[in-house]
Design an enzyme around this catalytic site. Sequence first.
Site, short mmCIF file in Angstrom:
data_model
loop_
_atom_site.label_atom_id
_atom_site.label_comp_id
_atom_site.label_asym_id
_atom_site.label_seq_id
_atom_site.Cartn_x
_atom_site.Cartn_y
_atom_site.Cartn_z
NE ARG A 187 -4.29 -1.38 0.08
CZ ARG A 187 -4.42 -2.44 -0.72
NH1 ARG A 187 -3.46 -2.74 -1.57
NH2 ARG A 187 -5.50 -3.18 -0.68
CG HIS A 240 -3.26 -1.19 -6.80
ND1 HIS A 240 -3.46 -0.47 -5.67
CD2 HIS A 240 -3.42 -2.49 -6.43
CE1 HIS A 240 -3.73 -1.28 -4.65
NE2 HIS A 240 -3.70 -2.52 -5.11
CD GLU A 300 -3.11 3.01 -5.14
OE1 GLU A 300 -1.92 2.68 -5.04
OE2 GLU A 300 -4.03 2.19 -5.24
P1 NAI Z 1 -1.63 -11.14 5.18
O1 NAI Z 1 -2.60 -10.67 6.19
O2 NAI Z 1 -1.61 -12.59 4.79
O3 NAI Z 1 -0.13 -10.79 5.67
C1 NAI Z 1 0.22 -9.57 6.26
C2 NAI Z 1 1.40 -9.86 7.19
O4 NAI Z 1 1.89 -8.61 7.67
C3 NAI Z 1 1.00 -10.70 8.40
O5 NAI Z 1 1.88 -11.79 8.55
C4 NAI Z 1 1.12 -9.72 9.57
O6 NAI Z 1 1.51 -10.34 10.78
C5 NAI Z 1 2.20 -8.78 9.03
N1 NAI Z 1 2.22 -7.49 9.72
C6 NAI Z 1 1.20 -6.78 10.24
N2 NAI Z 1 1.65 -5.65 10.81
C7 NAI Z 1 2.99 -5.66 10.64
C8 NAI Z 1 4.02 -4.76 11.01
N3 NAI Z 1 3.76 -3.65 11.70
N4 NAI Z 1 5.29 -5.09 10.67
C9 NAI Z 1 5.56 -6.23 10.00
N5 NAI Z 1 4.63 -7.12 9.64
C10 NAI Z 1 3.37 -6.83 9.97
O7 NAI Z 1 -1.82 -10.21 3.92
P2 NAI Z 1 -1.39 -10.52 2.41
O8 NAI Z 1 -2.49 -11.23 1.72
O9 NAI Z 1 -0.03 -11.12 2.38
O10 NAI Z 1 -1.35 -9.04 1.81
C11 NAI Z 1 -0.42 -8.09 2.29
C12 NAI Z 1 -0.80 -6.72 1.73
O11 NAI Z 1 -0.63 -6.71 0.31
C13 NAI Z 1 -2.28 -6.33 1.93
O12 NAI Z 1 -2.48 -5.72 3.19
C14 NAI Z 1 -2.52 -5.37 0.81
O13 NAI Z 1 -2.33 -4.06 1.30
C15 NAI Z 1 -1.45 -5.70 -0.22
N6 NAI Z 1 -2.01 -6.18 -1.49
C16 NAI Z 1 -1.62 -5.57 -2.64
C17 NAI Z 1 -2.11 -5.98 -3.87
C18 NAI Z 1 -1.69 -5.34 -5.15
O14 NAI Z 1 -2.30 -5.61 -6.20
N7 NAI Z 1 -0.64 -4.53 -5.19
C19 NAI Z 1 -3.09 -7.07 -3.94
C20 NAI Z 1 -3.39 -7.70 -2.67
C21 NAI Z 1 -2.87 -7.24 -1.50
#
Ligand code: NAI
Length: 334
Positions: free
Chosen positions: A237, A298, A266
């Site tokens: 993000r 994105h 964005e």
């Molecule tokens: P997820 O929930 O499986 O993983 C997120 C991880 O970040 C978790 O392991 C959590 O413990 C960790 N986390 C939370 N706060 C943290 C911090 N302060 N420091 C370090 N780690 C921390 O989520 P997923 O599916 O892996 O997605 C991650 C992000 O990717 C989403 O939040 C979304 O913003 C982004 N995304 C981007 C897309 C794109 O098209 N560019 C598409 C889908 C998601």
Amino acid sequence: MLPMKILFFSAKPYDKQFFNVYNEPYGFEIEYLETHLGPHIVNAVDGQEAVCVFVNDKVNAEIISVLASKGVKIIALRCAGFNNVDLEAARAHGIRVCRVPEYSPEAVAEHTVAMLLTLVRKTHKAYNRVREQNFSLNGLLGFNLHGKTIGVVGTGKIGGAFCRIMKGFGCRVLAYDLFPNTDLQAAGIEYQSLEAVLSTADVVSLHCPLNPATHYLINENTLAMMKPGVTLINTSRGGLINTAHAIDALKSKHLANLAIDVYEQEEKLFFKDLSENIIEDDTIQRLMSFPNVLVTAHQAFFTEEALTEIAQVTLQNVDRLRRGEEPAQGGSLV
Ligand code: NAI
């Protein structure tokens, strides 16, 4: 049961293509609006019990209160991230909020790798160059990823998939997460403090969610911790990076490469064809003027597999909620 009406915001031709196919078994009455949800359009909601929104729709308390007054019962996010939704306001109005918790994490992880390889091997430049019949290699010198140290912040579904791919490249992978994953540890991923990860890695990739704790996680202080010549990638993000500070680090050459699929401002730009417009955002223009910055709009999620999953799970979530059932695990936010 009467077919439920769903109003889509920020709908693109590809949304219609996939949702129309996967709506067949459900028979929802879907209306697609191209505009994003915001104060200018929220009054267009008329008799729909569900609205379907994407990453840049504004779903703040003010909007939610109008949605509630119009009888909306379900806000269905057709994405994983939910930083644009005021969940407390939805709860207060008794509106259920669902999302697609996982739709091909590999789609995003693989795009991250694509951006990384493009930057470090300069294939974006080579592509243009050979089309001009310029077959010179001057200025295209890259570096091997094999043997380099990759720092991954956030090792959930996407970060975990990215870690495994980079391990396959022969990289050392360091990670920081609030909750280390034992399967990744068993696969050789080393968890360390954020400071240790940032100060050791040759490449830093961000995969944690955007929330108050991670807003501007990358700022002048954390950039200064990184190795001179570091490559930074953000496919999570935009708000994770203080863009002004990243620009300063690019100008001082401390940051050698930057790849972003997301940008903090964005919503005014991405998913639109602005090729005939004057862009007022000087920050993105400055970013795009650097030869060592790669921007995609994105796009990381944008694969056939992911769009199929998004359409199927979103419609299933709405169907379950209207039947009084719960969405599949991780799908319910409120
Ligand atoms: P997820 O929930 O499986 O993983 C997120 C991880 O970040 C978790 O392991 C959590 O413990 C960790 N986390 C939370 N706060 C943290 C911090 N302060 N420091 C370090 N780690 C921390 O989520 P997923 O599916 O892996 O997605 C991650 C992000 O990717 C989403 O939040 C979304 O913003 C982004 N995304 C981007 C897309 C794109 O098209 N560019 C598409 C889908 C998601």
